[in-house]
Design a protein around this motif. Structure first.
Motif, PDB file in Angstrom:
ATOM      1  N   CYS A  93       4.924 -10.906   9.218  1.00 16.46           N
ATOM      2  CA  CYS A  93       3.917 -11.461  10.129  1.00 16.46           C
ATOM      3  C   CYS A  93       2.567 -11.679   9.446  1.00 16.46           C
ATOM      4  CB  CYS A  93       3.740 -10.548  11.337  1.00 16.46           C
ATOM      5  SG  CYS A  93       5.153 -10.529  12.459  1.00 16.46           S
ATOM      6  N   GLY A  94       2.473 -11.330   8.168  1.00 13.24           N
ATOM      7  CA  GLY A  94       1.247 -11.570   7.423  1.00 13.24           C
ATOM      8  C   GLY A  94       0.274 -10.404   7.397  1.00 13.24           C
ATOM      9  N   LEU A  95       0.696  -9.240   7.891  1.00 11.43           N
ATOM     10  CA  LEU A  95      -0.184  -8.075   7.837  1.00 11.43           C
ATOM     11  C   LEU A  95      -0.183  -7.502   6.424  1.00 11.43           C
ATOM     12  CD1 LEU A  95       0.883  -6.232  11.098  1.00 11.43           C
ATOM     13  CD2 LEU A  95      -1.045  -7.775  10.788  1.00 11.43           C
ATOM     14  N   LYS A  96      -1.340  -7.043   5.993  1.00 13.51           N
ATOM     15  CA  LYS A  96      -1.439  -6.405   4.688  1.00 13.51           C
ATOM     16  C   LYS A  96      -1.168  -4.916   4.890  1.00 13.51           C
ATOM     17  CE  LYS A  96      -4.298  -6.113   0.622  1.00 13.51           C
ATOM     18  NZ  LYS A  96      -5.563  -6.443  -0.009  1.00 13.51           N
ATOM     19  N   ILE A  97      -0.055  -4.449   4.383  1.00 13.72           N
ATOM     20  CA  ILE A  97       0.315  -3.036   4.482  1.00 13.72           C
ATOM     21  C   ILE A  97       0.414  -2.503   3.059  1.00 13.72           C
ATOM     22  CG2 ILE A  97       1.976  -1.367   5.382  1.00 13.72           C
ATOM     23  CD1 ILE A  97       2.817  -3.538   7.417  1.00 13.72           C
ATOM     24  N   GLU A  98      -0.571  -1.718   2.700  1.00 12.74           N
ATOM     25  CA  GLU A  98      -0.708  -1.252   1.325  1.00 12.74           C
ATOM     26  C   GLU A  98       0.381  -0.255   0.937  1.00 12.74           C
ATOM     27  OE1 GLU A  98      -2.899  -2.270  -0.941  1.00 12.74           O
ATOM     28  OE2 GLU A  98      -3.929  -3.605   0.452  1.00 12.74           O
ATOM     29  N   PRO A  99       0.909  -0.383  -0.286  1.00 13.14           N
ATOM     30  CA  PRO A  99       1.792   0.666  -0.798  1.00 13.14           C
ATOM     31  C   PRO A  99       1.049   2.002  -0.780  1.00 13.14           C
ATOM     32  CG  PRO A  99       1.822  -1.240  -2.240  1.00 13.14           C
ATOM     33  CD  PRO A  99       0.718  -1.465  -1.240  1.00 13.14           C
ATOM     34  N   GLY A 100       1.762   3.063  -0.444  1.00 12.64           N
ATOM     35  CA  GLY A 100       1.162   4.380  -0.369  1.00 12.64           C
ATOM     36  C   GLY A 100       0.670   4.740   1.021  1.00 12.64           C
ATOM     37  N   THR A 101       0.622   3.751   1.934  1.00  5.80           N
ATOM     38  CA  THR A 101       0.222   4.033   3.312  1.00  5.80           C
ATOM     39  C   THR A 101       1.224   4.997   3.921  1.00  5.80           C
ATOM     40  OG1 THR A 101      -0.763   1.828   3.570  1.00  5.80           O
ATOM     41  CG2 THR A 101      -0.205   3.006   5.594  1.00  5.80           C
ATOM     42  N   LYS A 102       0.723   6.057   4.590  1.00  5.81           N
ATOM     43  CA  LYS A 102       1.582   7.041   5.253  1.00  5.81           C
ATOM     44  C   LYS A 102       1.684   6.698   6.725  1.00  5.81           C
ATOM     45  CE  LYS A 102       2.789  11.044   4.175  1.00  5.81           C
ATOM     46  NZ  LYS A 102       4.163  11.466   3.939  1.00  5.81           N
ATOM     47  N   CYS A 103       2.920   6.606   7.217  1.00  4.15           N
ATOM     48  CA  CYS A 103       3.197   6.437   8.647  1.00  4.15           C
ATOM     49  C   CYS A 103       4.154   7.552   9.025  1.00  4.15           C
ATOM     50  CB  CYS A 103       3.819   5.075   8.931  1.00  4.15           C
ATOM     51  SG  CYS A 103       2.660   3.719   8.916  1.00  4.15           S
ATOM     52  N   GLY A 104       3.621   8.592   9.647  1.00  3.44           N
ATOM     53  CA  GLY A 104       4.444   9.764   9.913  1.00  3.44           C
ATOM     54  C   GLY A 104       4.875  10.357   8.585  1.00  3.44           C
ATOM     55  N   SER A 105       6.176  10.550   8.419  1.00  2.00           N
ATOM     56  CA  SER A 105       6.678  11.104   7.160  1.00  2.00           C
ATOM     57  C   SER A 105       7.028   9.997   6.152  1.00  2.00           C
ATOM     58  CB  SER A 105       7.930  11.970   7.423  1.00  2.00           C
ATOM     59  OG  SER A 105       9.002  11.159   7.871  1.00  2.00           O
ATOM     60  N   TYR A 106       6.911   8.748   6.570  1.00  2.00           N
ATOM     61  CA  TYR A 106       7.258   7.608   5.724  1.00  2.00           C
ATOM     62  C   TYR A 106       6.057   7.178   4.887  1.00  2.00           C
ATOM     63  CZ  TYR A 106       8.855   2.859   4.520  1.00  2.00           C
ATOM     64  OH  TYR A 106       9.229   1.712   3.858  1.00  2.00           O
ATOM     65  N   THR A 107       6.291   6.934   3.608  1.00  2.00           N
ATOM     66  CA  THR A 107       5.264   6.395   2.724  1.00  2.00           C
ATOM     67  C   THR A 107       5.714   5.015   2.280  1.00  2.00           C
ATOM     68  OG1 THR A 107       4.699   8.608   1.951  1.00  2.00           O
ATOM     69  CG2 THR A 107       3.968   6.759   0.587  1.00  2.00           C
ATOM     70  N   VAL A 108       4.857   4.007   2.501  1.00  2.00           N
ATOM     71  CA  VAL A 108       5.199   2.645   2.105  1.00  2.00           C
ATOM     72  C   VAL A 108       5.319   2.616   0.585  1.00  2.00           C
ATOM     73  CG1 VAL A 108       4.444   0.235   2.099  1.00  2.00           C
ATOM     74  CG2 VAL A 108       4.000   1.679   4.104  1.00  2.00           C
ATOM     75  N   PRO A 109       6.500   2.208   0.095  1.00  2.00           N
ATOM     76  CA  PRO A 109       6.698   2.207  -1.355  1.00  2.00           C
ATOM     77  C   PRO A 109       6.034   1.000  -2.007  1.00  2.00           C
ATOM     78  CG  PRO A 109       8.697   1.509  -0.250  1.00  2.00           C
ATOM     79  CD  PRO A 109       7.712   1.874   0.817  1.00  2.00           C
ATOM     80  N   PRO A 110       5.710   1.114  -3.304  1.00  2.00           N
ATOM     81  CA  PRO A 110       5.166  -0.042  -4.008  1.00  2.00           C
ATOM     82  C   PRO A 110       6.255  -1.093  -4.188  1.00  2.00           C
ATOM     83  CG  PRO A 110       5.471   1.802  -5.516  1.00  2.00           C
ATOM     84  CD  PRO A 110       5.801   2.293  -4.142  1.00  2.00           C
ATOM     85  N   GLY A 111       5.848  -2.334  -4.143  1.00  2.00           N
ATOM     86  CA  GLY A 111       6.777  -3.415  -4.414  1.00  2.00           C
ATOM     87  C   GLY A 111       7.811  -3.662  -3.339  1.00  2.00           C
ATOM     88  N   LEU A 112       7.592  -3.161  -2.113  1.00  2.97           N
ATOM     89  CA  LEU A 112       8.535  -3.409  -1.030  1.00  2.97           C
ATOM     90  C   LEU A 112       8.496  -4.895  -0.720  1.00  2.97           C
ATOM     91  CD1 LEU A 112      10.469  -1.957   0.946  1.00  2.97           C
ATOM     92  CD2 LEU A 112       8.581  -1.870   2.546  1.00  2.97           C
ATOM     93  N   LYS A 113       9.605  -5.561  -0.848  1.00  2.00           N
ATOM     94  CA  LYS A 113       9.689  -7.000  -0.658  1.00  2.00           C
ATOM     95  C   LYS A 113      10.000  -7.351   0.774  1.00  2.00           C
ATOM     96  CE  LYS A 113       9.264  -7.720  -5.087  1.00  2.00           C
ATOM     97  NZ  LYS A 113       7.983  -7.893  -5.632  1.00  2.00           N
ATOM     98  N   ILE A 114       9.474  -8.494   1.213  1.00  2.00           N
ATOM     99  CA  ILE A 114       9.820  -8.986   2.553  1.00  2.00           C
ATOM    100  C   ILE A 114      10.966  -9.951   2.461  1.00  2.00           C
ATOM    101  CG2 ILE A 114       7.559  -8.612   3.538  1.00  2.00           C
ATOM    102  CD1 ILE A 114       7.045 -11.606   3.195  1.00  2.00           C
TER     103      ILE A 114
END
Length: 114
Positions: A93-114
């Motif tokens: 949807c075009g949102l900028k979600i930075e790698p390393g962002t914590k959502c609960g116990s989940y950490t956004v990994p670097p290089g996660l592709k859409i």
């Protein structure tokens, strides 16, 4: 009989916590829960493949302060929502979600592709 009262109290406390949490997230993070659920839930539920979200889902997501909302992700939410799919949907949807962002116990990994 005492166990049923304890169980009822636990259910009421859980419901109250969820309502208070929903109110806090709505007020502070720009989340409209009824629209979010109706427009986006099919794209982030745990079973099933990643599928691109609808325009309606993207419209609901755009005003959300993602780092703020991530602070309110609980283990109960993580039982229902695939955080990997949620990041995919947000980025699609075009949102900028930075790698390393914590959502609960989940950490956004670097290089996660859409």
């Amino acid at each position: 009989m005492a166990n049923s009262h304890i169980f009822a109290l636990a259910i009421l406390m859980l419901a109250g916590t969820l309502i208070l949490s929903d109110y806090q997230v709505s007020a502070q993070c720009g989340v409209n829960f009824s629209q979010l659920v109706s427009q986006c839930s099919q794209y982030v539920t745990i079973p099933g493949p990643k599928i691109p979200p609808s325009e309606g889902c993207c419209t609901v997501l755009k005003p959300i302060d993602i780092p703020c909302a991530c602070k309110y992700v609980t283990p109960d939410i993580e039982k229902l929502v695939s955080m990997d799919k949620a990041v995919y949907v947000g980025r699609t949807c075009g949102l900028k979600i930075e790698p390393g962002t914590k959502c609960g116990s989940y950490t956004v990994p670097p290089g996660l592709k859409i």
